[in-house]
Design an enzyme around this catalytic site. Structure first.
Site, PDB file in Angstrom:
ATOM      1  N   THR A   1       0.819  -1.210   0.000  1.00 30.68           N
ATOM      2  CA  THR A   1       0.000   0.000   0.000  1.00 30.68           C
ATOM      3  C   THR A   1       0.853   1.259   0.000  1.00 30.68           C
ATOM      4  OG1 THR A   1      -1.514   1.267   1.404  1.00 30.68           O
ATOM      5  CG2 THR A   1      -0.104  -0.298   2.538  1.00 30.68           C
ATOM      6  N   ASP A   2       0.278   2.352  -0.504  1.00 26.14           N
ATOM      7  CA  ASP A   2       0.991   3.639  -0.443  1.00 26.14           C
ATOM      8  C   ASP A   2       1.080   4.170   0.987  1.00 26.14           C
ATOM      9  OD1 ASP A   2      -1.694   4.351  -0.113  1.00 26.14           O
ATOM     10  OD2 ASP A   2      -1.723   5.836  -1.721  1.00 26.14           O
ATOM     11  N   GLU A   3       0.287   3.594   1.905  1.00 24.53           N
ATOM     12  CA  GLU A   3       0.292   4.101   3.282  1.00 24.53           C
ATOM     13  C   GLU A   3       1.613   3.874   3.999  1.00 24.53           C
ATOM     14  OE1 GLU A   3      -2.977   3.203   5.772  1.00 24.53           O
ATOM     15  OE2 GLU A   3      -4.438   3.384   4.155  1.00 24.53           O
TER      16      GLU A   3
ATOM     17  N   LYS B   1       2.157  -3.425   7.278  1.00 23.95           N
ATOM     18  CA  LYS B   1       2.409  -3.573   5.836  1.00 23.95           C
ATOM     19  C   LYS B   1       3.836  -3.129   5.500  1.00 23.95           C
ATOM     20  CE  LYS B   1      -0.041  -4.650   2.954  1.00 23.95           C
ATOM     21  NZ  LYS B   1      -0.418  -5.987   2.388  1.00 23.95           N
TER      22      LYS B   1
ATOM     23  N   TYR C   1      -1.938  -0.778  11.030  1.00 18.75           N
ATOM     24  CA  TYR C   1      -2.092  -1.419   9.716  1.00 18.75           C
ATOM     25  C   TYR C   1      -0.917  -1.084   8.815  1.00 18.75           C
ATOM     26  CZ  TYR C   1      -3.389  -1.681   4.802  1.00 18.75           C
ATOM     27  OH  TYR C   1      -3.355  -1.910   3.447  1.00 18.75           O
TER      28      TYR C   1
END
Ligand code: NAD
Ligand code: DAU
Length: 332
Positions: free
Chosen positions: A120-122, A151, A147
């Site tokens: 993810t870009d997060e 990741k 989260y």
């Protein structure tokens, strides 16, 4: 090609399985624990000679090792995916996103199986609203939530297994997906199904947070492109230039369904709420020639709203429990 798709009964995984059946010759095994986020109904109608389901845990090492030995490639989607849940109960995020990825890596190492890891870009944290920069493959990691931290850790594990053990892996970090088969806990389906059910959309904080939306079909085509032509050990960012703030998205949903643009509620904000994500996908476009098929967010959103209108039987069973959980947190 025999492809093992972990998390293939979830939102993006099931979209990817449909994509493989429509656009490739791949024979697919879905490995999915069928958590609350999964729906077997998302895989209904797919040809049984092309797609089979194994119900199991990515953290079950013997199971994942056996399956890795029976497939040419693994596409690893399985994860706990919802930021809000990671703030109330982080444990499953550590177990599935970190320990589960470790098990997938060990299985790929044992059998020399090609692996594509979905991220993810997060992992990059957030941007200011007026920052001209967007995330690139060179942006330093700076995750905000349990989260995104889990990741980020899983990405680091993949890189270490590539470098230390020669695992044949690639990584992609994608922006916010929308499209069919997304759980009603997530922003866009929550607001669509609220309006369809006669409720008002619920927007966190001031609603000025920006997400960079991409249709799940475009995420799928990008992943298949990377699986076929990506360079081992490389990371590719996936995005379709779809930046919108949450107020604008809610106004589009309300407008499409014939309601006034201010017919929504502002509710309690998310703790540590990331302000803005934005992806620069130049590497994927220039190196591998990928292009999105849904560059027009408004058109893609309209199609998604119509999908939810036509598939109430798919989302209705999940709606009440989801809204009860939000109500308990003051976000309903
Ligand atoms: P989702 O929550 O809709 O689906 C996750 C799936 O994984 C579910 O089917 C669930 O049953 C399964 N799963 C969970 N734990 C498991 C376990 N221990 N063993 C086997 N299966 C398990 O998630 P999603 O939105 O489809 O996200 C899929 C992947 O894409 C995740 O890795 C996520 O981090 C990543 N991602 C999501 C987005 C997004 O916008 N949703 C954007 C970028 C990346
Ligand atoms: O950027 C990629 C990420 O996008 C993925 O890694 C995650 O798995 C995926 O869930 C998504 O994370 P977000 O936290 O951005 O998505 P979510 O749908 O939860 O929220 C999108 C935005 O909408 C965010 O600013 C929070 C806000 N929001 C969310 C909900 C559920 C609301 O304002 N109201 C809501 O009811």
């Amino acid at each position: 090609m025999r492809v093992l798709v972990t998390g293939g009964a979830g939102f993006i995984g099931s979209n990817f399985v449909h994509h493989l059946v429509r656009h490739t010759d791949a024979v697919v095994t879905v490995l999915d624990k069928l958590t609350y986020a999964a729906s077997q109904a998302s895989l209904e109608g797919l040809p049984t000679e092309r797609v089979s389901l194994v119900v199991g845990d990515v953290a079950d090492q013997p199971l994942v090792e056996r399956l890795a030995g029976e497939h040419d490639a693994i596409v690893h989607f399985a994860a706990e995916s919802h930021n809000d849940n990671s703030l109330t109960e982080p444990g499953p995020f550590i177990q599935t996103n970190l320990v589960g990825t470790f098990c997938v890596l060990e299985a790929a190492r044992k059998h020399g199986t090609r692996l594509h890891h979905i991220s993810t870009d997060e992992v990059y944290g957030d941007l200011e609203l007026d920052d001209p920069q967007r995330f690139t493959e060179a942006t330093p990691y700076n995750p905000s939530s349990p989260y995104s931290a889990a990741k980020a850790g899983s990405d680091h594990l993949v890189r270490a297994w590539v470098r230390s053990f020669g695992v044949q892996a690639t990584i992609s970090n994608c922006s916010n997906n929308y499209g069919p088969w997304q759980h009603v806990e997530k922003f866009i389906p929550r607001q669509i199904t609220n309006v369809l059910g006669g409720q008002r959309p619920k927007v966190y904080g001031t609603g000025t947070n920006v997400r960079d939306w991409i249709h799940a079909e475009d995420h799928s085509s990008a992943v298949w492109t990377i699986l076929q032509r990506g360079r081992i050990g490389e990371t590719y960012l996936i995005g379709a230039d779809g930046e919108r703030n949450n107020l604008d998205v809610v106004a589009l949903i309300l407008g499409h369904l014939g309601r006034a643009p201010d017919d929504f509620d502002l509710v309690a904000d998310r703790a540590g709420h990331d302000l803005r994500y934005a992806i620069d996908s130049t590497k994927l476009r220039d190196e591998l020639g990928w292009r999105p098929a849904y560059p027009d967010f408004e058109a893609g959103l309209a199609g998604t709203i119509e999908w939810y209108r036509d598939h109430e039987a798919w989302w209705r069973p999940h709606k009440q429990a989801t809204e009860a959980a939000y109500a308990a947190k003051g976000q309903a």
